[in-house]
Scaffold this motif. Sequence first.
Motif, PDB file in Angstrom:
ATOM      1  N   HIS A 215     -14.329  36.068   1.900  1.00  0.00           N
ATOM      2  CA  HIS A 215     -15.689  36.328   1.419  1.00  0.00           C
ATOM      3  C   HIS A 215     -15.774  36.136  -0.097  1.00  0.00           C
ATOM      4  O   HIS A 215     -16.742  35.598  -0.617  1.00  0.00           O
ATOM      5  CB  HIS A 215     -16.116  37.761   1.763  1.00  0.00           C
ATOM      6  CG  HIS A 215     -16.772  37.885   3.101  1.00  0.00           C
ATOM      7  ND1 HIS A 215     -16.095  37.689   4.285  1.00  0.00           N
ATOM      8  CD2 HIS A 215     -18.047  38.158   3.448  1.00  0.00           C
ATOM      9  CE1 HIS A 215     -16.926  37.850   5.300  1.00  0.00           C
ATOM     10  NE2 HIS A 215     -18.120  38.137   4.820  1.00  0.00           N
ATOM     11  N   ILE A 216     -14.740  36.603  -0.789  1.00  0.00           N
ATOM     12  CA  ILE A 216     -14.711  36.453  -2.252  1.00  0.00           C
ATOM     13  C   ILE A 216     -14.725  34.966  -2.621  1.00  0.00           C
ATOM     14  O   ILE A 216     -15.499  34.528  -3.477  1.00  0.00           O
ATOM     15  CB  ILE A 216     -13.475  37.182  -2.848  1.00  0.00           C
ATOM     16  CG1 ILE A 216     -13.699  38.697  -2.760  1.00  0.00           C
ATOM     17  CG2 ILE A 216     -13.205  36.749  -4.290  1.00  0.00           C
ATOM     18  CD1 ILE A 216     -12.492  39.542  -3.149  1.00  0.00           C
ATOM     19  N   GLY A 217     -13.904  34.196  -1.944  1.00  0.00           N
ATOM     20  CA  GLY A 217     -13.854  32.755  -2.211  1.00  0.00           C
ATOM     21  C   GLY A 217     -15.203  32.087  -1.978  1.00  0.00           C
ATOM     22  O   GLY A 217     -15.680  31.316  -2.826  1.00  0.00           O
ATOM     23  N   LEU A 218     -15.834  32.422  -0.862  1.00  0.00           N
ATOM     24  CA  LEU A 218     -17.123  31.791  -0.536  1.00  0.00           C
ATOM     25  C   LEU A 218     -18.201  32.226  -1.524  1.00  0.00           C
ATOM     26  O   LEU A 218     -19.062  31.424  -1.915  1.00  0.00           O
ATOM     27  CB  LEU A 218     -17.538  32.145   0.900  1.00  0.00           C
ATOM     28  CG  LEU A 218     -16.619  31.567   1.992  1.00  0.00           C
ATOM     29  CD1 LEU A 218     -17.012  32.074   3.368  1.00  0.00           C
ATOM     30  CD2 LEU A 218     -16.629  30.033   1.967  1.00  0.00           C
ATOM     31  N   LYS A 219     -18.127  33.489  -1.939  1.00  0.00           N
ATOM     32  CA  LYS A 219     -19.102  33.989  -2.918  1.00  0.00           C
ATOM     33  C   LYS A 219     -18.938  33.246  -4.257  1.00  0.00           C
ATOM     34  O   LYS A 219     -19.921  32.840  -4.881  1.00  0.00           O
ATOM     35  CB  LYS A 219     -18.885  35.505  -3.102  1.00  0.00           C
ATOM     36  CG  LYS A 219     -19.960  36.195  -3.870  1.00  0.00           C
ATOM     37  CD  LYS A 219     -21.210  36.324  -3.049  1.00  0.00           C
ATOM     38  CE  LYS A 219     -22.321  36.968  -3.851  1.00  0.00           C
ATOM     39  NZ  LYS A 219     -23.606  36.927  -3.146  1.00  0.00           N
ATOM     40  N   LEU A 220     -17.691  33.074  -4.681  1.00  0.00           N
ATOM     41  CA  LEU A 220     -17.441  32.357  -5.947  1.00  0.00           C
ATOM     42  C   LEU A 220     -17.945  30.916  -5.847  1.00  0.00           C
ATOM     43  O   LEU A 220     -18.542  30.389  -6.785  1.00  0.00           O
ATOM     44  CB  LEU A 220     -15.946  32.362  -6.289  1.00  0.00           C
ATOM     45  CG  LEU A 220     -15.323  33.715  -6.642  1.00  0.00           C
ATOM     46  CD1 LEU A 220     -13.818  33.583  -6.834  1.00  0.00           C
ATOM     47  CD2 LEU A 220     -15.967  34.302  -7.903  1.00  0.00           C
TER      48      LEU A 220
ATOM     49  N   VAL B 290     -20.592  30.517  -8.805  1.00  0.00           N
ATOM     50  CA  VAL B 290     -20.037  30.153 -10.116  1.00  0.00           C
ATOM     51  C   VAL B 290     -20.070  28.638 -10.321  1.00  0.00           C
ATOM     52  O   VAL B 290     -19.563  27.880  -9.508  1.00  0.00           O
ATOM     53  CB  VAL B 290     -18.586  30.671 -10.277  1.00  0.00           C
ATOM     54  CG1 VAL B 290     -18.083  30.397 -11.689  1.00  0.00           C
ATOM     55  CG2 VAL B 290     -18.519  32.146  -9.967  1.00  0.00           C
ATOM     56  N   GLY B 291     -20.667  28.255 -11.417  1.00  0.00           N
ATOM     57  CA  GLY B 291     -20.739  26.829 -11.733  1.00  0.00           C
ATOM     58  C   GLY B 291     -19.510  26.384 -12.492  1.00  0.00           C
ATOM     59  O   GLY B 291     -18.493  27.073 -12.505  1.00  0.00           O
ATOM     60  N   GLY B 292     -19.616  25.250 -13.129  1.00  0.00           N
ATOM     61  CA  GLY B 292     -18.524  24.724 -13.942  1.00  0.00           C
ATOM     62  C   GLY B 292     -17.367  24.261 -13.076  1.00  0.00           C
ATOM     63  O   GLY B 292     -17.398  24.383 -11.844  1.00  0.00           O
ATOM     64  N   ALA B 293     -16.356  23.746 -13.749  1.00  0.00           N
ATOM     65  CA  ALA B 293     -15.174  23.274 -13.021  1.00  0.00           C
ATOM     66  C   ALA B 293     -14.428  24.458 -12.416  1.00  0.00           C
ATOM     67  O   ALA B 293     -13.886  24.381 -11.319  1.00  0.00           O
ATOM     68  CB  ALA B 293     -14.264  22.525 -13.990  1.00  0.00           C
ATOM     69  N   SER B 294     -14.414  25.578 -13.156  1.00  0.00           N
ATOM     70  CA  SER B 294     -13.558  26.695 -12.746  1.00  0.00           C
ATOM     71  C   SER B 294     -14.031  27.391 -11.476  1.00  0.00           C
ATOM     72  O   SER B 294     -13.199  27.885 -10.709  1.00  0.00           O
ATOM     73  CB  SER B 294     -13.429  27.705 -13.886  1.00  0.00           C
ATOM     74  OG  SER B 294     -14.693  28.233 -14.220  1.00  0.00           O
ATOM     75  N   GLY B 295     -15.340  27.426 -11.219  1.00  0.00           N
ATOM     76  CA  GLY B 295     -15.866  28.139 -10.049  1.00  0.00           C
ATOM     77  C   GLY B 295     -15.278  27.642  -8.736  1.00  0.00           C
ATOM     78  O   GLY B 295     -14.597  28.394  -8.023  1.00  0.00           O
ATOM     79  N   PRO B 296     -15.489  26.358  -8.411  1.00  0.00           N
ATOM     80  CA  PRO B 296     -14.940  25.842  -7.152  1.00  0.00           C
ATOM     81  C   PRO B 296     -13.408  25.881  -7.098  1.00  0.00           C
ATOM     82  O   PRO B 296     -12.837  26.046  -6.027  1.00  0.00           O
ATOM     83  CB  PRO B 296     -15.429  24.388  -7.113  1.00  0.00           C
ATOM     84  CG  PRO B 296     -16.543  24.318  -8.088  1.00  0.00           C
ATOM     85  CD  PRO B 296     -16.357  25.397  -9.086  1.00  0.00           C
ATOM     86  N   LEU B 297     -12.757  25.756  -8.262  1.00  0.00           N
ATOM     87  CA  LEU B 297     -11.290  25.792  -8.273  1.00  0.00           C
ATOM     88  C   LEU B 297     -10.785  27.188  -7.920  1.00  0.00           C
ATOM     89  O   LEU B 297      -9.916  27.352  -7.059  1.00  0.00           O
ATOM     90  CB  LEU B 297     -10.751  25.361  -9.645  1.00  0.00           C
ATOM     91  CG  LEU B 297     -10.976  23.889 -10.002  1.00  0.00           C
ATOM     92  CD1 LEU B 297     -10.622  23.623 -11.461  1.00  0.00           C
ATOM     93  CD2 LEU B 297     -10.157  22.966  -9.101  1.00  0.00           C
ATOM     94  N   LEU B 298     -11.360  28.203  -8.564  1.00  0.00           N
ATOM     95  CA  LEU B 298     -10.939  29.574  -8.261  1.00  0.00           C
ATOM     96  C   LEU B 298     -11.338  29.961  -6.839  1.00  0.00           C
ATOM     97  O   LEU B 298     -10.601  30.666  -6.140  1.00  0.00           O
ATOM     98  CB  LEU B 298     -11.532  30.561  -9.292  1.00  0.00           C
ATOM     99  CG  LEU B 298     -11.007  30.368 -10.725  1.00  0.00           C
ATOM    100  CD1 LEU B 298     -11.778  31.231 -11.714  1.00  0.00           C
ATOM    101  CD2 LEU B 298      -9.504  30.700 -10.811  1.00  0.00           C
ATOM    102  N   ALA B 299     -12.502  29.466  -6.396  1.00  0.00           N
ATOM    103  CA  ALA B 299     -12.939  29.733  -5.018  1.00  0.00           C
ATOM    104  C   ALA B 299     -11.916  29.193  -4.025  1.00  0.00           C
ATOM    105  O   ALA B 299     -11.540  29.871  -3.063  1.00  0.00           O
ATOM    106  CB  ALA B 299     -14.301  29.089  -4.777  1.00  0.00           C
ATOM    107  N   SER B 300     -11.432  27.976  -4.288  1.00  0.00           N
ATOM    108  CA  SER B 300     -10.479  27.368  -3.350  1.00  0.00           C
ATOM    109  C   SER B 300      -9.175  28.162  -3.319  1.00  0.00           C
ATOM    110  O   SER B 300      -8.514  28.252  -2.283  1.00  0.00           O
ATOM    111  CB  SER B 300     -10.224  25.893  -3.689  1.00  0.00           C
ATOM    112  OG  SER B 300      -9.548  25.776  -4.917  1.00  0.00           O
ATOM    113  N   PHE B 301      -8.811  28.786  -4.445  1.00  0.00           N
ATOM    114  CA  PHE B 301      -7.617  29.634  -4.491  1.00  0.00           C
ATOM    115  C   PHE B 301      -7.754  30.783  -3.489  1.00  0.00           C
ATOM    116  O   PHE B 301      -6.869  31.029  -2.663  1.00  0.00           O
ATOM    117  CB  PHE B 301      -7.419  30.193  -5.914  1.00  0.00           C
ATOM    118  CG  PHE B 301      -6.286  31.182  -6.043  1.00  0.00           C
ATOM    119  CD1 PHE B 301      -5.011  30.746  -6.349  1.00  0.00           C
ATOM    120  CD2 PHE B 301      -6.496  32.538  -5.856  1.00  0.00           C
ATOM    121  CE1 PHE B 301      -3.954  31.651  -6.459  1.00  0.00           C
ATOM    122  CE2 PHE B 301      -5.451  33.446  -5.953  1.00  0.00           C
ATOM    123  CZ  PHE B 301      -4.175  33.002  -6.263  1.00  0.00           C
TER     124      PHE B 301
END
Length: 210
Positions: free
Chosen positions: A65-70, A74-85
């Motif tokens: 859920h945390i990943g999907l929420k991020l 969250v925009g920028g490069a970091s949002g989808p990267l941290l979400a995938s983590f």
Amino acid sequence: MQTEFIIKAAEAIHHAINVNESEIESLDREIGDGDHFINLKRGCSSVLDIKEKISVLSAEEALNHIGLKLLSTVGGASGPLLASFFIAYSQSEKENNLDPVNQTSKSFTSGVEAIKKRGKASTGEKTMLDVLIPVSILLNKLANENKDPLEIIPLIKEVALKGVLSTRDMIATKGRAANLGERAIGHVDPGAKSCQIMIETVCDLILNNK
Ligand code: ADP
Ligand code: MG
């Protein structure tokens, strides 16, 4: 891992990101566009918004859920990267049932692999991966040696800090800083710094919970 610990970690990370606002912001102003702190703050707030909802879920479901929420906030490069983590971490928790140290090592490595794949990057490119990859390598090594968490934590904190500092003399080949060429030299990568802060925060939380 316990969902209660995940929520405590999210609260502690939110606090640590706020405490380090000016450093994170100025690093991204120097070699990026200055929004990294805002992106992280938005991510932390969005996770804390679903605190009640995830508190009744299993740890792996909470992490998913945390990943999907991020991913959705969250925009920028970091949002989808941290979400995938977090999504990959969750998947690994679901698929494996190892002792705590080996499980953490396996899930953390899955998370880092997901970032590598999504960002098409590795070490030496002046990104968050210059912290995350050395940490996952060390975690694997120490887990294989059956080291105690109390021995592991200081070593993880040390390698994460070393990873941040290693980005200072690098030319960036990924992300916005890649446009700067040699002008990026002398500046620490903001995503590396924020990941180190998050790792240190979780390490300290584990120590204080002992
Ligand atoms: P943006 O660069 O879109 O403004 P942020 O400022 O939130 O997004 O995040 C910047 C950070 O993202 C960088 O400091 C770097 O650590 C990380 N980053 C950027 N591109 C990549 C990539 N391809 N792989 C891994 N990390 C990356
Ligand atoms: Mg930015």
